[in-house]
Design an enzyme around this catalytic site. Structure first.
Site, short mmCIF file in Angstrom:
data_model
loop_
_atom_site.label_atom_id
_atom_site.label_comp_id
_atom_site.label_asym_id
_atom_site.label_seq_id
_atom_site.Cartn_x
_atom_site.Cartn_y
_atom_site.Cartn_z
CE LYS B 76 6.54 32.76 -17.86
NZ LYS B 76 6.95 31.38 -17.51
CB SER B 151 9.66 31.55 -14.67
OG SER B 151 8.93 30.84 -15.65
CB SER B 175 7.85 27.93 -14.98
OG SER B 175 9.19 28.16 -14.63
#
Lengths: 502, 490
Positions: B76, B151, B175
Site C-alpha cells: 500500500k 482506503s 480500511s
C-alpha cells in the site's frame, strides 16, 4: 501611589542528554546546519517519536532536588501551530499532567531569605532555528536544535522585584548545573527565562494584568527588562491607561521591551494527548534510585559548612556557588592535614580563606574558565597550607608559591584542549628546600635582624614612640624584607614590640 | 501461476518449480495488462522488483530462503519504501521519494520478499471507496462500475484481480476489512500494537494498524509472521513473545463459541449480505461451533465517536505537510502564510480538507471537552462492551459491511452515507481489537460478501485458525472475477 511588583518566571533548561528527546540525533551545539537532524527531527512522513529516558531521569532529579512531587503518570501533549522551524506542525510538550509538580527554591536578597514556590516542571522539545539574516530575501531553517530536550520550570508569581527574580534565576541556574542536568550555557541558549511581570497597588491582593517578556538569556537582561517593564506599566496606569496582556521582547540595545503579539493574536494551540506516546509512567525504583544518586544539594552543603565546619554564612555561600568549588575546598582541607590528624582537626577557616580569597578570585580573573578547571590541584594547595600550618613556611611564601604554580598551570594549558595543573605537592616541598624558602623561626637570628632594623631606622622608632602606629608596620616590613620574607611574622611582631617597649 | 496462493508460490519456489524472477515477471505482466482499467497501482518499478527477485533467487540458491523469500507482494502506498515514490494517494506527496523504509517494508525486505509496486489508496487513507485518491479511483474487478472499497482499495482490487498474490493494507476504521469484503478477498487488522507503525504515514495514530490482505487465512498467517513483532521505533508497539501464526491453523473448531452481536444484524444490513453471513454461521455450526447472542450496546456511537477522534488526530498528523521541507509546494506565494495556505489548499483533496477542518474544530478551545474528551470516554465504553461480550464467546461474527460494493459516485457526494459503510468495522478499531474479513458468498448481482470475524486482544492465531477451517470446507475465497485474463496455477 505605591506599587507592588509581581513576577513569575518560566525557565527553559536544556537537558544535558547526548541525544534528542524523541530521536537518536546528537544534541551537540555548533554543528553545520541540519547535520544533526534525523528523519524524526525532519518530520518525514511516517516517523514516530520515542522518549529519551535520560531526559526523564534528569527531570526526576530536578523534582527531587526542589522537593517537588514526581507524578507517577504524566502525559505528553501536542501543541499545534505552524512555523517553519517546527517541522511536525506541533511541539510535543507536557500540558495537563507534567512530570514534576510543586517544590520550591530558597533565595537570598541582601539579608532577607525568601522561598519561591514552583508550580511545575515539564518536559518538552525545542524547536529549530529560523535564520533570517543569513540569506538575502529568504529565511534559512536549521533543525539541529529541533527536538533538543528542555525542562520548562514554572515558578509561582512569588517575586517582588527584579533583584529577587535575578536571585531566583541564579539559584536555579546554579542548581541545574549542580545536579548535572543542564550545562547552564546561557550564550548557547541552554538556560533562558521568560518573565511574567505585573504591578498592583501596594496592599492589593488582586493580580494586575501581566505581560510576558520572552527569551531573556542573561541575568543582566533579565534585570534590565523587568525594571523597564515595571516602569512602563506603572507609567501607563498612572496616566490612566490599562495594561494589555501581551507577549513582549526585550531589546538589549535600546534597553526596552516591545510588543511581540497581543492576547488577541494568541494561537489556539489545540492541545491534546499525543497518541504516538504512551503516558509516561515513573516507577518507584526509578525514583528511589535517582534519590540515592542525587548529590548533596547546595542548601544542605551550605548548612553543613556552617554548623559542622564552623564557617560563616558568607563563606558557606561562596563555597557553594557551584559544586566544583566546594568539592575542591573539601579536598584541600583533606590534603592539609598533618600526619595522624583527623579531618575534624582541619583548619577549615584557613582552607576556606584560601579557596575563597585566592582560588575563587583567580578563577574569576580568567574568562571562560570552566568551574572545574583549577590551574593548581587541591592536593598542591593542601600541601602549601599544611606547610604553613606546620610553620615550615609563612603565609606570604605560601601565596607566592600558589601564584607561581597558578601561572605555570595557565602556561601549561595554553593552546591545548586540556588543562594541566601547575606545581605538585612534592614540588612544593622541593622548591621550599632548594630555594631556602623555609620560615626563619630562630628567635636569636630574628632578634639580630630586628636590632639592625631598629638601629638603621631611628626616625621611625621615634615616630612610633611619639604615637604613630603606622611606623610599626614599616619596621615589620623592613625586618621581613631583610629575611627575604621568610621570617615568622608573628615572631617579628613580638620581638619588635618587646624591644620598642624597652 | 497468478491464480496461485502465497503458500502455493512459496512451495513452488522451494520445490524449484519456478524462480522468483519468473513469478515476479508474471505478476508484472498482469499489472501491465490490467492496471490501465483497474488503476490498482500508483507505482510499478519493473527493474527494481526484478532486481529484488534475482537477489531472492540467489538467497534460495545459497540455501538461505525463508517462506516468503522471492514471493512478490504489493505494498500500500502508505508505507514508506526507500527509493520508491511514496504518495499516500495525495498530490501533497506526489513528488516524495522516501529516503527510508517503513518497519513493514524492512521486514519484507529482510525475508527476501519482492516489492511488486505501490498500490492506490484513498488520499491519506481517508475514504471508503478509493475515490478520494489523487491518482483516480480504483475499479472493482467484479464490476468495474463499482468501487473496491477503501482506503486499501488498490491492494484489495490488485489481489482480487490476481495482479498480486497478496498485499499489505492499513486499517483505521475498516480500511483493510471493508475493501477485502467488497472484492472477495481476506484481510486482517491485527490488535493495535502488533504491527509497527514506523514508516506508515499516520492518519489517526491511535487507530491505525497495518495488516495483510490475501486469498487465504494461511497466506495471511505467513505474512503476519513477517509483519508482526516489536519495534523500538514505535512507542505503541507491543513487546510480546514471537508467535508462529501458521502453527494453529488446522486446530479443530469443536467447542468454539461464536458470539453474534445483535447490533450487527439489526436494521441497515442488506438481505443478501445477511443471508450469506447466516449461511457461513450455519457452516461453522457444522464444524462443531456453538452460537450465542451478545450485545454491544454502545456500538451505535462508534461512527460519531470515530469521526471526532480520527479527524482530531489527523488534523495534527497532517500539519507536517506544509510545503517547507518536502512534498508539494505551491508555485506562487507572497509570504509564509500564503505559502502554507496555497500549498495546503492545492495539495490536499476535498475529503482530507473536510477532516482537517472537523479535527481542528473539535480540538479548538471551548469545544475540546464537548467533543474530544467526550468521545474518548465513549471510546472506553465501546471497548468495555467488547470485553464484556468476550466473557460469553471466543470470537464474534457478523457482516463486514452493510452492503456489497456500491457504484462509483454513488456515495461520494454524501459523506455521511460513505461514513456509514464502515459502521460494522469502526468499533473494532476504537477498541484496539483484531478484526478480519473473509469471503463468504455473493449477492444476487454476483458481488462478493465478507464475513467479519472479531477476536479478543492478541487472538490473531485463533482467528486465522477459525478462518482457515472454514476455507477448508468452502471455496468462496478461490472464486475469481471474469475478465482478469488467464492465470497459471502453481
Amino acid at each position: 501611589m505605591k506599587w507592588e511588583v509581581v513576577i513569575g518566571l518560566e525557565t527553559h533548561a536544556q537537558l544535558s542528554t547526548a541525544s534528542k528527546i524523541f530521536s537518536g540525533a546528537s544534541t551537540a551545539f555548533g554543528a553545520e546546519p541540519n547535520t544533526q537532524a534525523c528523519a524524526v527531527d525532519l518530520a518525514l512522513p511516517g516517523v514516530l517519536p520515542v522518549l529519551n529516558k535520560g531526559a526523564v531521569e534528569r527531570a526526576i532529579r530536578f523534582g527531587l532536588a526542589v522537593d517537588a512531587n514526581i507524578n507517577r503518570r504524566s502525559v505528553f501533549a501536542r501543541k499545534n501551530y505552524f512555523y517553519p522551524d517546527l517541522p511536525k506542525g506541533y511541539q510535543i510538550s507536557q500540558y495537563e499532567l507534567p512530570v514534576v509538580e510543586g517544590g520550591s527554591i530558597k533565595i537570598h536578597v541582601g539579608e532577607m531569605e525568601k522561598t519561591v514556590r514552583l508550580t511545575r516542571a515539564h518536559l518538552e522539545e525545542d524547536a529549530g532555528k529560523s535564520l533570517h539574516e543569513d540569506f538575502q530575501g529568504s529565511t534559512g531553517i536549521d533543525l539541529n536544535r529541533a527536538g533538543t530536550p528542555l525542562l520548562e520550570i514554572v515558578s509561582e508569581p512569588d517575586m517582588r522585584s527584579a533583584a529577587e527574580a535575578v536571585a531566583y534565576a541564579k539559584k536555579l541556574h546554579a542548581l541545574v548545573r549542580w545536579i548535572d542536568i543542564c550545562d547552564g550555557n546561557m550564550q548557547e541558549g541552554s538556560f533562558r527565562c521568560d518573565a511574567n511581570v505585573s504591578v498592583r497597588p501596594e496592599g492589593s491582593d488582586k493580580l494586575g494584568t501581566r505581560c510576558e517578556i520572552k527569551n531573556l538569556n542573561s541575568f543582566r537582561f533579565l534585570e534590565q527588562a523587568i525594571n523597564f517593564e515595571v516602569r512602563r506599566q506603572i507609567e501607563i496606569i498612572e496616566d490612566g491607561g490599562k495594561i494589555v496582556q501581551e507577549t513582549r521582547l526585550y531589546d538589549p540595545d535600546k534597553g526596552e521591551t516591545r510588543s511581540m503579539r497581543s492576547k488577541e493574536d494568541a494561537h489556539d494551540y489545540r492541545y491534546f494527548p499525543d497518541p504516538d506516546l504512551l503516558p509516561l509512567e515513573v516507577t518507584e525504583p526509578l525514583i528511589s534510585e535517582t534519590k540515592e544518586n542525587l548529590p548533596e544539594l547546595p542548601d544542605q552543603r551550605q548548612q553543613r559548612y556552617v554548623s559542622e565546619l564552623g564557617l560563616s554564612h558568607n563563606e558557606a555561600t561562596a563555597l557553594t556557588a557551584n559544586r566544583d568549588i566546594g568539592d575542591y575546598f573539601e579536598s584541600v582541607a583533606l590534603s592539609s592535614l598533618k600526619s595522624g590528624e583527623s579531618l575534624g582537626n582541619a583548619d577549615f577557616k584557613l582552607c576556606a580563606n584560601w579557596v575563597i580569597n585566592d582560588i575563587a578570585a583567580k578563577m574569576n580573573e580568567e574568562e571562560n574558565l570552566p568551574s572545574w578547571a583549577f590551574r593548581v590541584s587541591s592536593d598542591t594547595v593542601g600541601r602549601i597550607i599544611l606547610r604553613i600550618r606546620e610553620g615550615a613556611i609563612n603565609a606570604r611564601t605560601g601565596k607566592n608559591l600558589l601564584a607561581r604554580f597558578w601561572e605555570e598551570g595557565r602556561r601549561n594549558s595554553e593552546g591545548r584542549g586540556n588543562y594541566i595543573h601547575g606545581g605538585a605537592p612534592d614540588e612544593t616541598d622541593e622548591i621550599i628546600r632548594e630555594e631556602g624558602l623555609g620560615q626563619v623561626s630562630d628567635a636569636g637570628a630574628i632578634e639580630k635582624i630586628v636590632d639592625e632594623v631598629l638601629a638603621a631606622n631611628a626616625q621611625q622608632v621615634a615616630d612610633y614612640q611619639a604615637g604613630k602606629e603606622k611606623a610599626f608596620n614599616s619596621l615589620v616590613g623592613q625586618a621581613m624584607k631583610a629575611t627575604k620574607g621568610k621570617a615568622n611574622p608573628q615572631q617579628v611582631n613580638e620581638i619588635l614590640k618587646r624591644k620598642l617597649a624597652q | 501461476m497468478s491464480h496461485a496462493t502465497l503458500k502455493q508460490l512459496s512451495d513452488g519456489l522451494a520445490a524449484g518449480k519456478f524462480s522468483s524472477v519468473e513469478v515476479t515477471q508474471n505478476f508484472i505482466n498482469k499489472i501491465n495488462n490490467l492496471n490501465k482499467s483497474l488503476n490498482c497501482f500508483i507505482s510499478v518499478d519493473e527493474a527494481r522488483s526484478l532486481t529484488q527477485a534475482r537477489t531472492a533467487d540467489a538467497l534460495r540458491a545459497a540455501g538461505r530462503a525463508q517462506p516468503l523469500t522471492g514471493v512478490p507482494i504489493a505494498q500500500k502506498d502508505i508505507f514508506c519504501a526507500q527509493g520508491w515514490l511514496t504518495t499516500c494517494g495525495s498530490k501533497m506527496l506526489s513528488n516524495f521519494v522516501s529516503p527510508y523504509d517503513a518497519h513493514v517494508i524492512e521486514r519484507f525486505n529482510q525475508t527476501g520478499a519482492v516489492n511488486l509496486g505501490k498500490t492506490n489508496m484513498d488520499e491519506f487513507a481517508m475514504g471508503s471507496s478509493n475515490e478520494t485518491s489523487f491518482y483516480g479511483p480504483v475499479r472493482n474487478p467484479w464490476d468495474r462500475e463499482r468501487v473496491p472499497g477503501g482506503s486499501s482499495g488498490g491492494s484489495a482490487a490488485a489481489v482480487a484481480a490476481r495482479m498480486a498474490p497478496a498485499a499489505t493494507g492499513t486499517d483505521t476504521g475498516g480500511s483493510i476489512r471493508q475493501p477485502a469484503a467488497l472484492t472477495g478477498i481476506c484481510g486482517l487488522k491485527p490488535t493495535y500494537g502488533v504491527v509497527s507503525r514506523y514508516g506508515m504515514i499516520a492518519f489517526a495514530s491511535s487507530l491505525d494498524q497495518g495488516g495483510p490482505m490475501a486469498h487465504t487465512a494461511e497466506d495471511m498467517a505467513l505474512m503476519l509472521n513477517v509483519m508482526a513483532g516489536f519495534d523500538a521505533r514505535d512507542s505503541t508497539s507491543l513487546q510480546r513473545a514471537a508467535t508462529d501464526y501458521t502453527a494453529d491453523l488446522a486446530r479443530p473448531l469443536a467447542g468454539l463459541r461464536i458470539g453474534l452481536p445483535r447490533e450487527f444484524f439489526a436494521q441497515g444490513v442488506s438481505a443478501d449480505v445477511a443471508k450469506a453471513v447466516e449461511a457461513a454461521i450455519a457452516e461453522y455450526k457444522k464444524l462443531g461451533c456453538s452460537v450465542v447472542d451478545v450485545n454491544l450496546p454502545n456500538m451505535g456511537l462508534s461512527v460519531p465517536v470515530y469521526y471526532v477522534l480520527a479527524p482530531a488526530e489527523a488534523s495534527s498528523n497532517l500539519s507536517r505537510f506544509d510545503g517547507v521541507r518536502y512534498g508539494y509546494r505551491a508555485r506562487d506565494y507572497t509570504n509564509l502564510t500564503d505559502l502554507y495556505q496555497k500549498t495546503r489548499a492545492e495539495g490536499f483533496g476535498a475529503e482530507v480538507k473536510r477532516r482537517i477542518l472537523i479535527g481542528t474544530y473539535v480540538l479548538s478551545h471551548g469545544y475540546y471537552d464537548a467533543y474530544y474528551i467526550r468521545a474518548q470516554k465513549l471510546r472506553r465504553l465501546i471497548a468495555q462492551d467488547f470485553t464484556n461480550a468476550f466473557k460469553q464467546c471466543d470470537v464474534m461474527m457478523g457482516p463486514t459491511t452493510p452492503s456489497t460494493a456500491f457504484k462509483l459516485g454513488e456515495k461520494s457526494g454524501d459523506p455521511v452515507q460513505m461514513y456509514l459503510s464502515d459502521i460494522y468495522t469502526i468499533a473494532v478499531n476504537l477498541a484496539g481489537l483484531p478484526g478480519m474479513s473473509i469471503p463468504c458468498g455473493f449477492d444476487g448481482a454476483g458481488l462478493p460478501v465478507g464475513l467479519q470475524i472479531i477476536g479478543d486482544y492478541f487472538s490473531e492465531a485463533r482467528m486465522l485458525n477459525v478462518a482457515h477451517r472454514y476455507q477448508q470446507v468452502t471455496d468462496w475465497h478461490m472464486r475469481t472475477p471474469k475478465d482478469i485474463g488467464e492465470g497459471v496455477s502453481a
